[in-house]
Scaffold this motif. Structure first.
Motif, PDB file in Angstrom:
ATOM      1  N   PRO A 172       5.503   3.402   5.679  1.00 11.64           N
ATOM      2  CA  PRO A 172       5.625   3.151   4.239  1.00 11.64           C
ATOM      3  C   PRO A 172       7.077   2.972   3.794  1.00 11.64           C
ATOM      4  O   PRO A 172       8.014   3.310   4.518  1.00 11.64           O
ATOM      5  N   ILE A 173       7.217   2.440   2.612  1.00 11.47           N
ATOM      6  CA  ILE A 173       8.530   2.390   1.969  1.00 11.47           C
ATOM      7  C   ILE A 173       8.778   3.764   1.361  1.00 11.47           C
ATOM      8  O   ILE A 173       7.994   4.231   0.535  1.00 11.47           O
ATOM      9  N   PRO A 174       9.838   4.449   1.762  1.00  9.75           N
ATOM     10  CA  PRO A 174      10.046   5.812   1.245  1.00  9.75           C
ATOM     11  C   PRO A 174      10.329   5.810  -0.256  1.00  9.75           C
ATOM     12  O   PRO A 174      11.054   4.949  -0.770  1.00  9.75           O
ATOM     13  N   SER A 227      11.897  -7.535   3.553  1.00  8.34           N
ATOM     14  CA  SER A 227      10.909  -8.565   3.862  1.00  8.34           C
ATOM     15  C   SER A 227      10.771  -8.804   5.359  1.00  8.34           C
ATOM     16  O   SER A 227      11.640  -8.443   6.158  1.00  8.34           O
ATOM     17  N   GLU A 228       9.636  -9.423   5.731  1.00  4.74           N
ATOM     18  CA  GLU A 228       9.354  -9.835   7.103  1.00  4.74           C
ATOM     19  C   GLU A 228       9.459  -8.677   8.077  1.00  4.74           C
ATOM     20  O   GLU A 228      10.176  -8.740   9.076  1.00  4.74           O
ATOM     21  N   ASN A 229       8.741  -7.590   7.766  1.00  3.75           N
ATOM     22  CA  ASN A 229       8.577  -6.464   8.662  1.00  3.75           C
ATOM     23  C   ASN A 229       7.085  -6.193   8.806  1.00  3.75           C
ATOM     24  O   ASN A 229       6.267  -7.099   8.590  1.00  3.75           O
ATOM     25  N   GLN A 230       6.720  -4.961   9.176  1.00  5.24           N
ATOM     26  CA  GLN A 230       5.310  -4.569   9.300  1.00  5.24           C
ATOM     27  C   GLN A 230       5.048  -3.332   8.446  1.00  5.24           C
ATOM     28  O   GLN A 230       4.252  -2.472   8.802  1.00  5.24           O
ATOM     29  N   LEU A 231       5.715  -3.268   7.306  1.00  6.98           N
ATOM     30  CA  LEU A 231       5.582  -2.123   6.424  1.00  6.98           C
ATOM     31  C   LEU A 231       4.192  -2.084   5.816  1.00  6.98           C
ATOM     32  O   LEU A 231       3.600  -3.125   5.501  1.00  6.98           O
ATOM     33  N   ASN A 232       3.669  -0.864   5.645  1.00  3.32           N
ATOM     34  CA  ASN A 232       2.348  -0.698   5.050  1.00  3.32           C
ATOM     35  C   ASN A 232       2.418   0.309   3.918  1.00  3.32           C
ATOM     36  O   ASN A 232       3.508   0.709   3.491  1.00  3.32           O
ATOM     37  N   GLY A 233       1.285   0.719   3.424  1.00  5.06           N
ATOM     38  CA  GLY A 233       1.275   1.591   2.266  1.00  5.06           C
ATOM     39  C   GLY A 233       1.528   0.797   0.995  1.00  5.06           C
ATOM     40  O   GLY A 233       1.477  -0.436   0.984  1.00  5.06           O
ATOM     41  N   SER A 234       1.809   1.492  -0.066  1.00  7.76           N
ATOM     42  CA  SER A 234       1.989   0.836  -1.358  1.00  7.76           C
ATOM     43  C   SER A 234       3.464   0.787  -1.734  1.00  7.76           C
ATOM     44  O   SER A 234       4.303   1.455  -1.132  1.00  7.76           O
ATOM     45  N   ILE A 235       3.752  -0.025  -2.744  1.00  3.57           N
ATOM     46  CA  ILE A 235       5.102  -0.033  -3.313  1.00  3.57           C
ATOM     47  C   ILE A 235       5.261   1.281  -4.072  1.00  3.57           C
ATOM     48  O   ILE A 235       4.476   1.575  -4.977  1.00  3.57           O
ATOM     49  N   PRO A 236       6.238   2.101  -3.710  1.00  3.63           N
ATOM     50  CA  PRO A 236       6.308   3.441  -4.312  1.00  3.63           C
ATOM     51  C   PRO A 236       6.569   3.378  -5.817  1.00  3.63           C
ATOM     52  O   PRO A 236       7.321   2.521  -6.299  1.00  3.63           O
ATOM     53  N   LEU A 237       5.926   4.277  -6.511  1.00  4.34           N
ATOM     54  CA  LEU A 237       6.128   4.379  -7.953  1.00  4.34           C
ATOM     55  C   LEU A 237       7.585   4.672  -8.276  1.00  4.34           C
ATOM     56  O   LEU A 237       8.102   4.247  -9.316  1.00  4.34           O
ATOM     57  N   GLU A 238       8.273   5.364  -7.362  1.00  7.80           N
ATOM     58  CA  GLU A 238       9.664   5.752  -7.593  1.00  7.80           C
ATOM     59  C   GLU A 238      10.621   4.556  -7.625  1.00  7.80           C
ATOM     60  O   GLU A 238      11.800   4.725  -7.937  1.00  7.80           O
ATOM     61  N   ILE A 239      10.130   3.351  -7.278  1.00 13.07           N
ATOM     62  CA  ILE A 239      11.006   2.179  -7.267  1.00 13.07           C
ATOM     63  C   ILE A 239      11.664   1.973  -8.624  1.00 13.07           C
ATOM     64  O   ILE A 239      12.760   1.427  -8.731  1.00 13.07           O
ATOM     65  N   LEU A 291       1.730  -4.569   2.705  1.00 14.03           N
ATOM     66  CA  LEU A 291       1.666  -3.654   1.583  1.00 14.03           C
ATOM     67  C   LEU A 291       0.342  -3.809   0.846  1.00 14.03           C
ATOM     68  O   LEU A 291      -0.190  -4.922   0.704  1.00 14.03           O
ATOM     69  N   VAL A 292      -0.184  -2.676   0.371  1.00 19.60           N
ATOM     70  CA  VAL A 292      -1.455  -2.669  -0.365  1.00 19.60           C
ATOM     71  C   VAL A 292      -1.241  -1.957  -1.703  1.00 19.60           C
ATOM     72  O   VAL A 292      -0.145  -1.505  -2.027  1.00 19.60           O
ATOM     73  N   GLY A 293      -2.301  -1.853  -2.468  1.00 17.03           N
ATOM     74  CA  GLY A 293      -2.231  -1.163  -3.749  1.00 17.03           C
ATOM     75  C   GLY A 293      -1.736  -2.073  -4.859  1.00 17.03           C
ATOM     76  O   GLY A 293      -1.645  -3.292  -4.713  1.00 17.03           O
ATOM     77  N   ARG A 310      -0.892  -7.586   0.749  1.00 18.47           N
ATOM     78  CA  ARG A 310      -2.305  -7.359   0.450  1.00 18.47           C
ATOM     79  C   ARG A 310      -2.443  -6.597  -0.862  1.00 18.47           C
ATOM     80  O   ARG A 310      -3.322  -5.760  -1.027  1.00 18.47           O
ATOM     81  N   LEU A 311      -1.559  -6.894  -1.788  1.00 19.56           N
ATOM     82  CA  LEU A 311      -1.560  -6.203  -3.075  1.00 19.56           C
ATOM     83  C   LEU A 311      -2.780  -6.602  -3.886  1.00 19.56           C
ATOM     84  O   LEU A 311      -3.265  -7.740  -3.808  1.00 19.56           O
ATOM     85  N   ASN A 312      -3.268  -5.666  -4.688  1.00 19.80           N
ATOM     86  CA  ASN A 312      -4.424  -5.950  -5.529  1.00 19.80           C
ATOM     87  C   ASN A 312      -4.178  -5.429  -6.934  1.00 19.80           C
ATOM     88  O   ASN A 312      -3.089  -4.958  -7.259  1.00 19.80           O
ATOM     89  N   GLY A 313      -5.186  -5.530  -7.773  1.00 18.00           N
ATOM     90  CA  GLY A 313      -5.053  -5.069  -9.146  1.00 18.00           C
ATOM     91  C   GLY A 313      -4.350  -6.101 -10.008  1.00 18.00           C
ATOM     92  O   GLY A 313      -4.007  -7.202  -9.563  1.00 18.00           O
ATOM     93  N   PRO A 314      -4.117  -5.764 -11.271  1.00 17.92           N
ATOM     94  CA  PRO A 314      -3.541  -6.732 -12.211  1.00 17.92           C
ATOM     95  C   PRO A 314      -2.021  -6.810 -12.116  1.00 17.92           C
ATOM     96  O   PRO A 314      -1.363  -5.935 -11.532  1.00 17.92           O
TER      97      PRO A 314
END
Length: 971
Positions: free
Chosen positions: A427-429, A444-456, A472-474, A495-499
């Protein structure tokens, strides 16, 4: 030359000998010399206003310093005075001058050898001017006690003058950023007193000659940005006082000389952009004073030597663009002063180096480095002593693997972080959000997974965020709205979803957004239309739905940027949006009549009212049918009544205030005339009668009809109805266009509106189009040169008027220029692009710019803004069309002739006069035709900034028609 000073200067020169006996002659020489110097230059800012020839003493003048004992000028410092002109002979009079600085001005011309004749001159600084030519070969033959010379940032050319070798006292030579050529002369090393030698950014070539070891007190040498080849000379290690070496951006090769390790005082070494190969020598660690080490963009290979860890003073380390392998050595963990680290574009492997985050009190195993970053983690109980000064970290384009450690948050000074194009996973810490000074983040252009952290959202200084091509998901976090400086956001191919969060509308600095190739859903927030700086918003290949926002960038968005969203609707995707109907009123079948007895009929008493759903539908359908029958009957009666009163189907609305028609309703539409004209005399059938058709264009079909007073008007039936704005926006834009009046513009006199039909009512111009006169006319009505000139001139004035009103025509071509009975041109179809909210380059090219050859080149570039310069280009094509009588593009049997290219080629071959329409039989003034044709070529420059404004075009046309005495011909 300053003309106002001429009389006084003349008197001074004439009467000066008279006063030789009464004045101090040496003092008089200084005044005379400075006034002579001033007479040869221009002083636009009045910096030298204190220089008065009547003064006996120049020591109080601005920029002048004197020896207080003898009152002789010893220093002239005119740095950044905005002076222009040439350096004259006056300075030769200043025989006690020791320092001369004319740097950072606009002085031109060649350099005079007279300056070197000043015997006491020690320092000359002529840098940052526009001086040019070769330095005279004898310039340095009388250099006397000259110690410093700077000719940097000028346009000097030729070889370095050999007379420089006679200046044995020189300590500083700066000839950088010029156009000196040839080889580096071997005698340059004979200047044994040199401390600074800067010949960078020139055209020098060949090898660096041997003999540099003779410069025992050399402190800095810069030969960068030339074409030097060969190897670094071995003798450089003997210059023990060297502190700065810059050989970057040449073609040097081979290995570095081993005796360079003796340069223990050297703090700056730049070998960037050469062809050095092999491993970096281990002795590099002996140069312990190095603060900047740049070996980037070479051919170094192998592992980074561990001895590099001995360079404890390093602030900038750049090894990017080489072929280094393996991991970075642990010995580099002592860089407490490091501010920039760049190892991008290599083949480094392994986990991200832990020493960057400098865990001082406890060694953390690699497995411990892959924690989740929770604040309850033991990792946060460690004493962390990070590289506090690190501002730039680039490890991109390598083969690093593993996870991004959560301790990244301790790099509190970091402004640039690029870890893209690696094989990082996990994940992105969330600790990324602790980097409050971070401006650029590229993962960019890695194999990171998880979501974009809210702390961004805590990274409040972010200007560029790139996370594309990961897993990335979520959802996109709403906290992104806190990054108020964000201008570039790339998170495509995840693989982001939602609005799409409405909080993005708060990012007023956004320019480029790419959310493509995700699984985003929902409607686009309407507030996005308010983003003032948006230039690209790519949402293609998602599952978004509904209508795009209206306004701002979204009025001209390209279909490419929204493709691949099946549920999106609107003119951009060529799919109409379903109308929003009011919700039906549904009665509750179980409601009691007692609850509202006053609404019950008397015969119901107190019985419960129970109606089934099917009964309600049947009743509703019956009501609709009855209402429809009644409406049709009423409309038929009204039509018969109206027909019996008048043959006109439309009633005009009078008044300059654009008041509504008295017959405005949903069936007859809305007709507005701007000048209160009478009714149409032939009825609405004339508007659509093919016999009355005048022509067809990209916007629609034009018909002719008559008003009751006998005056004809032209009716344009718009055929771009699917792109037309709402009625409110349409009427607002049409009213603005209706107020535009110019003798060379076709006047818009009114309009008619229904949701499915829009008509524009113009004045009728009887003379036909310019196209017909040029390409379809007979010899009897051939346009003369004078008529053609007037057409070009009138068209230019009309476009200049439109551009003053911030209206771009978009559709200049000969068929849109009409000729009235007096021969005056009238430009039509102006401003119609403002009626279309979804106008983009595709629509412009396919619907509006339908005439081949008039379209400016920038229409093909999606990132270039469309401006008034597009009209200027089309006008230039029109000029050439009028002068030559040829179409912008003509198809031959085996060739395609583009008018602009043909005329430009004729100009280069000196055959411009042959391009004038041969039907004129030489009856045209060459002194007008050739400048007009050249003006057309200038207007069709492929670079928009090279094209003149239409106001400038009008001024040029006036000069061509009425040239003043001595006026240079346009060329």
């Amino acid at each position: 030359m300053n003309l106002k000073a001429l009389p006084n200067l003349f008197l001074l020169l004439v009467i000066a000998p008279v006063f030789v006996t009464s004045l101090n002659p040496s003092l008089n020489d200084d005044v005379l010399g400075l006034i002579m110097f001033k007479a040869d230059i221009k002083d636009p800012k009045g910096k030298l206003v204190s220089w008065d020839e009547v003064d006996d003493n120049p020591c109080s003048w601005v920029g002048v310093r004197c020896n207080p004992r003898f009152n002789r000028v010893t220093e002239l410092n005119l740095y950044d005075f905005s002076l222009s002109g040439r350096i004259g002979r006056g300075l030769v009079q200043l025989q006690f001058l020791r320092k001369l600085s004319l740097a950072k001005n606009n002085l031109t011309g060649s350099i005079s050898p007279n300056i070197a004749r000043i015997e006491n001159l020690r320092a000359i600084d002529l840098s940052e001017n526009n001086l040019y030519g070769e330095v005279p070969g004898n310039f340095f033959r009388q250099c006397g006690s000259l110690r410093e010379i700077s000719l940097a940032k000028n346009k000097f050319s030729g070889e370095i003058p050999a007379s420089l070798s006679s200046c044995s006292t020189l300590a500083s030579v700066n000839f950088s950023s010029n156009q000196f050529s040839g080889t580096l002369p071997p005698w340059i090393w004979s200047l044994s007193g040199l401390r600074l030698l800067d010949l960078s950014d020139n055209l020098l070539d060949g090898e660096i000659p041997k003999g540099i070891e003779g410069l025992k007190i050399l402190r800095a040498i810069n030969l960068g940005k030339n074409g030097l080849s060969g190897q670094v000379p071995d003798g450089i290690g003997s210059c023990l006082l060297l502190r700065s070496i810059d050989f970057g951006e040449n073609s040097l090769s081979g290995r570095l000389p081993e005796n360079m390790q003796k340069l223990s005082l050297c703090s700056y070494l730049n070998l960037r952009g050469n062809s050095f190969a092999g491993e970096v020598p281990k002795w590099i660690g002996e140069m312990k004073s190095l603060e900047t080490l740049d070996l980037s963009l070479n051919r170094f290979s192998g592992q980074v030597p561990s001895s590099i860890g001995n360079l404890h003073s390093l602030k900038i380390l750049n090894f990017s663009g080489n072929g280094f392998t393996g991991n970075l050595p642990e010995s580099m963990n002592n860089y407490i002063n490091l501010s920039a680290l760049d190892f991008s574009q290599n083949s480094l492997t392994g986990d991200l180096p832990l020493w960057i985050f400098k865990l001082a009190t406890q060694k953390v195993m690699p497995s411990e480095d892959k924690l989740t970053g929770s604040r309850n983690s033991p990792l946060y109980t460690l004493k962390v002593n990070a590289i506090q000064n690190l501002q730039f970290l680039d490890l991109s384009d390598n083969a690093f693997s593993g996870e991004i450690t959560s301790v990244v948050g301790v790099l509190s000074s970091l402004q640039f972080l690029n870890l893209s194009k690696n094989s990082l996973c996990g994940p992105i810490p969330g600790t990324i959000g602790e980097l409050r000074t971070l401006r650029n983040l590229d993962l960019s252009e890695n194999q990171l997974n998880g979501s974009i952290p809210l702390e961004i959202g805590g990274a409040i200084s972010l200007m560029e965020l790139r996370l594309e091509k990961n897993f990335l998901v979520g959802k996109i976090p709403t906290s992104i709205g806190n990054c108020s400086s964000l201008s570039t956001l790339h998170i495509s191919e995840n693989r982001l979803n939602g609005p799409i969060p409405a909080a993005m509308a708060k990012l007023t600095n956004l320019q480029i957004v790419d959310l493509s190739f995700n699984n985003l859903t929902g409607n686009l927030p309407k507030q996005l239309a308010n983003l003032p700086n948006l230039r690209s918003f790519n949402i293609s290949h998602n599952n978004l739905q509904g209508e795009l926002p209206a306004g701002g960038f979204f009025n001209t968005i390209s279909p490419f940027l929204v493709s691949g969203n099946p549920s999106l609707c609107g003119s951009v995707v060529n799919k109409s949006c379903p109308r929003v109907l009011p919700k039906p009123i549904v009665l509750n079948p179980n409601s009691s009549s007692d609850s509202n007895p006053s609404y019950l009929a008397p015969n119901f008493g107190h019985r419960k009212s129970i109606l089934s759903i099917s009964a309600l539908i049947a009743i509703g359908a019956a009501v609709v049918i009855v209402i429809g029958v009644i409406a049709i009957t009423v409309l038929n009666l009204r039509v018969r009544s109206t027909t019996s009163r008048s043959p006109a189907a439309l009633t005009l609305s009078a008044g300059d205030d654009f008041s509504h028609s008295s017959t405005t309703d949903a069936n007859s539409g809305k007709l507005v005339m701007f000048s209160g004209e009478p009714e149409f005399s032939t009825g609405t059938h004339a508007l659509l009668n093919k016999d009355c058709e005048l022509g067809r264009g990209g916007f629609g079909v034009v018909y002719r009809t008559d008003l009751q007073d006998g005056r004809s008007v032209a009716i344009k039936k718009l055929t771009v109805s699917s792109l037309v704005k709402s009625q409110e926006d349409f009427e607002r834009e049409v009213r603005k266009l209706g107020k535009v009046r110019h003798q060379n513009l076709v006047a818009l006199e009114g309009y008619y509106w229904t949701p499915s039909l829009q008509l524009l009512i113009y004045e009728y111009v009887s003379g036909g189009s310019l196209y017909k006169h040029l390409h379809e006319g007979s010899c009897g009505n051939l346009l003369s040169w004078n008529e053609r000139f007037n057409v070009i001139f009138g068209t230019a004035k009309s476009l200049a008027h439109l551009h003053q009103l911030n209206i771009i025509h978009y559709n200049i071509k000969s068929s849109n220029v009409l000729i009235d009975i007096s021969g005056e041109p009238k430009v039509g179809d102006f401003g119609l692009a403002r009626l279309l909210p979804m106008l983009d380059r595709y629509v412009l090219s396919s619907k509006i710019q339908s005439a081949l050859g008039y379209m400016a080149p920038e229409f093909a570039c999606k990132t270039v803004k469309i401006t008034e310069k597009c009209d200027v280009y089309a006008f230039g094509v029109l000029v050439l069309e009028v002068v030559t009588g040829k179409k912008p593009v003509e198809y031959m049997e085996d060739d395609v002739v583009v008018l602009c290219d043909m005329v430009r080629g004729a100009l280069e071959e000196g055959r411009v006069d042959e391009c004038v329409d041969g039907r004129l039989l030489g009856k045209f003034p060459v002194e007008e035709a050739i400048p007009v044709m050249k003006l057309g070529l200038i207007c069709t420059s492929r670079v928009p900034s090279n094209r003149p404004d239409m106001g400038e075009v009008v001024n040029i046309m006036e000069l061509v028609r009425c040239p003043s005495d001595g006026q240079e011909e346009l060329g």
